[in-house]
Design a protein around this motif. Structure first.
Motif, PDB file in Angstrom:
ATOM      1  N   ARG A   1     -90.301  -3.522   0.943  1.00  0.00           N
ATOM      2  CA  ARG A   1     -89.642  -4.658   0.663  1.00  0.00           C
ATOM      3  C   ARG A   1     -89.683  -5.529   1.987  1.00  0.00           C
ATOM      4  NH1 ARG A   1     -83.374  -3.580  -1.101  1.00  0.00           N
ATOM      5  NH2 ARG A   1     -84.380  -2.894  -2.663  1.00  0.00           N
ATOM      6  N   THR A   2     -89.804  -5.086   3.043  1.00  0.00           N
ATOM      7  CA  THR A   2     -90.002  -5.950   4.066  1.00  0.00           C
ATOM      8  C   THR A   2     -91.405  -6.824   4.248  1.00  0.00           C
ATOM      9  OG1 THR A   2     -89.168  -4.411   5.558  1.00  0.00           O
ATOM     10  CG2 THR A   2     -90.500  -6.153   6.491  1.00  0.00           C
ATOM     11  N   ARG A   3     -92.256  -6.176   3.323  1.00  0.00           N
ATOM     12  CA  ARG A   3     -93.805  -6.731   3.111  1.00  0.00           C
ATOM     13  C   ARG A   3     -93.477  -7.757   2.150  1.00  0.00           C
ATOM     14  NH1 ARG A   3     -98.102  -2.771   1.367  1.00  0.00           N
ATOM     15  NH2 ARG A   3     -96.948  -1.521   2.522  1.00  0.00           N
ATOM     16  N   GLU A   4     -92.548  -7.484   1.185  1.00  0.00           N
ATOM     17  CA  GLU A   4     -92.303  -8.640  -0.032  1.00  0.00           C
ATOM     18  C   GLU A   4     -91.532  -9.792   0.631  1.00  0.00           C
ATOM     19  OE1 GLU A   4     -90.087  -6.407  -2.908  1.00  0.00           O
ATOM     20  OE2 GLU A   4     -91.770  -5.338  -3.548  1.00  0.00           O
ATOM     21  N   ARG A   5     -90.871  -9.579   1.458  1.00  0.00           N
ATOM     22  CA  ARG A   5     -90.380 -10.672   2.319  1.00  0.00           C
ATOM     23  C   ARG A   5     -91.119 -11.488   3.003  1.00  0.00           C
ATOM     24  NH1 ARG A   5     -85.724  -7.231   3.066  1.00  0.00           N
ATOM     25  NH2 ARG A   5     -86.313  -6.708   5.153  1.00  0.00           N
ATOM     26  N   MET A   6     -92.007 -10.921   3.564  1.00  0.00           N
ATOM     27  CA  MET A   6     -93.066 -11.554   3.986  1.00  0.00           C
ATOM     28  C   MET A   6     -94.143 -12.327   3.250  1.00  0.00           C
ATOM     29  SD  MET A   6     -96.798 -10.020   6.135  1.00  0.00           S
ATOM     30  CE  MET A   6     -97.425  -9.761   4.167  1.00  0.00           C
ATOM     31  N   VAL A   7     -94.485 -11.965   2.166  1.00  0.00           N
ATOM     32  CA  VAL A   7     -95.193 -12.542   1.135  1.00  0.00           C
ATOM     33  C   VAL A   7     -94.367 -13.742   0.622  1.00  0.00           C
ATOM     34  CG1 VAL A   7     -95.983 -12.476  -1.333  1.00  0.00           C
ATOM     35  CG2 VAL A   7     -96.494 -10.507   0.481  1.00  0.00           C
ATOM     36  N   ALA A   8     -92.892 -13.746   0.478  1.00  0.00           N
ATOM     37  CA  ALA A   8     -92.295 -14.776   0.035  1.00  0.00           C
ATOM     38  C   ALA A   8     -92.124 -15.829   1.011  1.00  0.00           C
ATOM     39  CB  ALA A   8     -90.770 -14.089  -0.169  1.00  0.00           C
ATOM     40  N   ARG A   9     -92.040 -15.518   2.045  1.00  0.00           N
ATOM     41  CA  ARG A   9     -92.347 -16.491   3.347  1.00  0.00           C
ATOM     42  C   ARG A   9     -93.598 -17.128   3.417  1.00  0.00           C
ATOM     43  NH1 ARG A   9     -91.677 -13.196   7.641  1.00  0.00           N
ATOM     44  NH2 ARG A   9     -93.872 -13.109   8.032  1.00  0.00           N
ATOM     45  N   LEU A  10     -94.684 -16.525   2.915  1.00  0.00           N
ATOM     46  CA  LEU A  10     -95.950 -17.240   2.934  1.00  0.00           C
ATOM     47  C   LEU A  10     -96.062 -18.154   1.825  1.00  0.00           C
ATOM     48  CD1 LEU A  10     -98.329 -14.061   3.375  1.00  0.00           C
ATOM     49  CD2 LEU A  10     -97.972 -15.951   5.014  1.00  0.00           C
ATOM     50  N   ARG A  11     -95.509 -17.753   0.955  1.00  0.00           N
ATOM     51  CA  ARG A  11     -95.464 -18.748  -0.487  1.00  0.00           C
ATOM     52  C   ARG A  11     -94.461 -20.047   0.113  1.00  0.00           C
ATOM     53  NH1 ARG A  11     -96.164 -16.874  -5.483  1.00  0.00           N
ATOM     54  NH2 ARG A  11     -95.965 -14.884  -5.846  1.00  0.00           N
TER      55      ARG A  11
ATOM     56  N   GLN B   1     -99.570  -8.515   0.005  1.00  0.00           N
ATOM     57  CA  GLN B   1     -98.715  -7.531  -0.326  1.00  0.00           C
ATOM     58  C   GLN B   1     -99.363  -6.063  -0.147  1.00  0.00           C
ATOM     59  OE1 GLN B   1     -95.419  -7.716  -1.442  1.00  0.00           O
ATOM     60  NE2 GLN B   1     -95.582  -5.543  -1.409  1.00  0.00           N
ATOM     61  N   ALA B   2    -100.523  -6.095  -0.693  1.00  0.00           N
ATOM     62  CA  ALA B   2    -101.098  -4.641  -0.916  1.00  0.00           C
ATOM     63  C   ALA B   2    -101.635  -4.016   0.578  1.00  0.00           C
ATOM     64  CB  ALA B   2    -102.654  -4.528  -1.792  1.00  0.00           C
ATOM     65  N   VAL B   3    -101.938  -4.876   1.622  1.00  0.00           N
ATOM     66  CA  VAL B   3    -102.323  -4.308   2.853  1.00  0.00           C
ATOM     67  C   VAL B   3    -101.270  -4.148   3.761  1.00  0.00           C
ATOM     68  CG1 VAL B   3    -103.893  -4.724   4.964  1.00  0.00           C
ATOM     69  CG2 VAL B   3    -104.499  -5.554   2.707  1.00  0.00           C
ATOM     70  N   PRO B   4    -101.085  -2.746   4.213  1.00  0.00           N
ATOM     71  CA  PRO B   4     -99.684  -2.585   5.078  1.00  0.00           C
ATOM     72  C   PRO B   4     -99.993  -3.012   6.563  1.00  0.00           C
ATOM     73  CG  PRO B   4    -101.072  -0.407   4.673  1.00  0.00           C
ATOM     74  CD  PRO B   4    -101.570  -1.678   3.720  1.00  0.00           C
ATOM     75  N   ARG B   5     -99.609  -4.061   6.880  1.00  0.00           N
ATOM     76  CA  ARG B   5     -99.682  -4.406   8.206  1.00  0.00           C
ATOM     77  C   ARG B   5     -99.180  -3.568   9.287  1.00  0.00           C
ATOM     78  NH1 ARG B   5     -97.752  -8.852  11.694  1.00  0.00           N
ATOM     79  NH2 ARG B   5     -99.718  -9.819  12.801  1.00  0.00           N
TER      80      ARG B   5
END
Length: 219
Positions: free
Chosen positions: A14-24, A38-42
């Motif tokens: 879910r935290t990664r999803e928030r990162m992707v939303a921020r990138l948009r 989204q796929a790569v676990p930073r």
């Protein structure tokens, strides 16, 4: 031992999803790049003590005086390099943590990555193998030399700031290919896109960035 892609708390999906939303919101438009981010676990590419900060939009130290770039920078460079297509071969100069490598591996048929600090590259190689990312070849070498054996490349991504573009990298860029490289200028660094056209190389300044310097020799 295999690694776990999904963390908990501040390293969760879910935290990664928030990162992707921020990138948009920051202007990243490529669906392929967003899916790769989204796929790569930073959080697996940073020190365990910093894992809770992995999805913040900030660079983080990875040892040896190097950093993992902020997510926006990784996404932006990937988007510029892919240029709306799926590159067959990408050269990455500076493996570092392996995070940019992993993102590029989702976008290209094959990634060739060069790193001058052997310990960093070994760590990245083991991690990408555990993540079942197999379309990457690794070279311990001076990044300014590129990797002539596998040239020409459809895209070249340089993850350190150069005073000038190395001639070897220009020679290894395919006709119609794109290089993304931070260039040192008075007062800072500018992310620059280089396109190899029939009449030569066209340069476009994209935006201000901050990277570690591109060094010669082996670390």
């Amino acid at each position: 031992m295999s690694v776990c892609r999904d963390g908990i708390g501040m390293t969760s999906r879910r935290t990664r999803e928030r990162m992707v939303a921020r990138l948009r919101q920051q202007g990243i438009r490529s669906l392929e790049v967003l899916e790769a981010m989204q796929a790569v676990p930073r959080h697996l590419f940073v020190e365990e003590a910093l894992a809770s900060r992995a999805y913040e939009d900030t660079a983080l130290p990875i040892g040896f005086g190097q950093t993992i770039s902020q997510p926006y920078t990784v996404a932006r460079m990937s988007e510029l390099a892919a240029a709306g297509r799926r590159p067959r071969k990408v050269l990455e100069v500076g493996t570092g943590s392996g995070y940019q490598t992993a993102v590029l591996a989702h976008l290209a048929d094959m990634v060739y990555t060069v790193e001058r600090i052997e310990a960093l590259q070994k760590r990245a190689r083991f991690l990408l193998y555990d993540l079942k990312i197999y379309n990457v070849k690794y070279e311990y070498s001076d990044g300014g030399w590129g990797w002539d054996k596998h040239a020409p490349y459809d895209a070249i991504v340089v993850t350190a700031a150069a005073r000038e573009i190395p001639d070897a990298l220009l020679r290894q860029l395919a006709q119609g290919g794109v290089m993304v490289i931070p260039i040192e200028q008075a007062g800072g660094q500018v992310l620059t896109r280089v396109v190899h056209t029939p009449s030569g190389f066209e340069l476009e300044e994209i935006e201000a960035v901050k990277f570690v310097p591109l060094l010669s020799g082996l670390g």
